[in-house]
Design an enzyme around this catalytic site. Structure first.
Site, PDB file in Angstrom:
ATOM      1  N   ASP A 115      27.678  37.170  76.606  1.00 24.87           N
ATOM      2  CA  ASP A 115      27.496  38.196  77.626  1.00 24.87           C
ATOM      3  C   ASP A 115      26.357  39.079  77.138  1.00 24.87           C
ATOM      4  OD1 ASP A 115      29.827  37.177  78.715  1.00 24.87           O
ATOM      5  OD2 ASP A 115      30.872  39.105  78.813  1.00 24.87           O
ATOM      6  N   HIS A 171      28.831  31.913  71.511  1.00 23.39           N
ATOM      7  CA  HIS A 171      29.296  30.557  71.785  1.00 23.39           C
ATOM      8  C   HIS A 171      28.143  29.556  71.743  1.00 23.39           C
ATOM      9  CE1 HIS A 171      33.310  31.939  73.402  1.00 23.39           C
ATOM     10  NE2 HIS A 171      32.619  33.070  73.396  1.00 23.39           N
ATOM     11  N   SER A 258      23.873  44.155  69.112  1.00 29.89           N
ATOM     12  CA  SER A 258      23.415  42.946  68.430  1.00 29.89           C
ATOM     13  C   SER A 258      22.637  42.057  69.389  1.00 29.89           C
ATOM     14  CB  SER A 258      24.610  42.196  67.844  1.00 29.89           C
ATOM     15  OG  SER A 258      25.743  42.336  68.675  1.00 29.89           O
TER      16      SER A 258
END
Length: 299
Positions: A115, A171, A258
């Protein structure tokens, strides 16, 4: 201060970003004194470790409801109930229900790994000439490996910036055989746009981890996680030299902002048109993990 805007992919509308701790961010990145404080924080690992330690204390749970409300975070996606979080860091590194992030189908489709807010440069060679405040972005400094630089220098690069309110697990974007992770030590400068506008090479100076993914449809893919202010810990949950499906978890960031960077070899991917269009306008596109990023150009 000029408001930060991005394109919300779900609506295709331009949205003004809600900046967490906006007054603090303005002080740190728009004033001379603040920039000095920011540099000190970024270059002092102990302070980041201390901040991380504090956010793991049980009493920080009291911050969670207010943070959720202010940032309009959907609690129905959480795997845990709010009362089950043991600290603010536990909430920050939360897992989601599998159905909350459906994975785009098709073995020729690469998906968004996190996301976050995405910028895409389909030609790294052209991006290498991009100058921000007279400072060139350096692929060599980013990777610290001459062979990898040669391999990806004419390829494509994807930047995915995670805000404090985002889901912070990352992911795999493609079906792959995941190699070992290499750690590159560095500082912990903020990757917030207020900081990046003065120096895009922050990515090359910050602590980061690098993993090469072997794939059938997209060749070799280079995957980097970049730490940021107050993010000293990049935690890998995958096992090296094992096969993974796209959408499988690779790891997570502990408390803070991040970035994930993904590099492709030349001629292997056609990025989705909306992402390219927005990036050409200098606008990030806010995506959810598992959405289509692009299609393989290999037969």
């Amino acid at each position: 201060m000029k408001k930060l805007q991005y394109i919300d992919r779900s609506t295709n509308q331009r949205v003004t970003e809600v900046v967490c701790y906006e007054k603090t961010m303005m002080f740190l990145y728009t004033s001379r004194l603040g920039k000095g404080v920011s540099t000190l924080l970024s270059r002092t690992p102990f302070l980041s470790r201390l901040y991380g330690w504090i956010q793991k204390r049980s009493w920080t749970r009291k911050k969670i409801p207010g943070f959720i409300k202010k940032n309009r975070i959907c609690t129905k996606e959480f795997k845990k109930s709010i009362s089950e979080f043991t600290s603010f860091n536990d909430f920050f590194t939360r897992e989601l229900r599998p159905e909350a992030r459906p994975i785009a189908r098709g073995d020729d489709i690469c998906v968004t790994p996190v996301d976050g807010a995405y910028l895409i440069y389909p030609n790294i060679a052209e991006f290498g000439e991009f100058v921000v405040k007279s400072k060139r972005f350096s692929l060599s400094k980013l990777l610290g490996d001459a062979k990898l630089v040669e391999k990806y220098a004419s390829g494509s690069v994807v930047f995915a910036r995670l805000a404090l309110f985002d889901y912070h697990r990352f992911h795999f974007p493609v079906d792959c055989l995941a190699g070992p992770t290499r750690n590159i030590n560095g500082y912990l400068f903020s990757v917030h746009p207020m900081a990046l506008k003065d120096n895009f090479n922050i990515f090359c100076e910050n602590k980061r981890t690098l993993t090469e993914l072997k794939t059938e449809k997209f060749g070799d893919v280079l995957y980097l996680e970049v730490g940021a202010l107050n993010v000293g810990s990049i935690v890998q949950t995958y096992t090296a030299e094992k096969k993974y499906s796209k959408g499988n978890e690779k790891g997570f960031f502990e408390i803070g902002g991040s970035t994930v960077i993904v590099l492709f070899e030349p001629g292997v991917i056609q990025f989705d048109a909306d992402l390219l269009k927005n990036s050409r306008m200098g606008l990030e596109t806010r995506c959810l993990m598992g959405q289509s990023l692009g299609r393989s150009l290999r037969e």
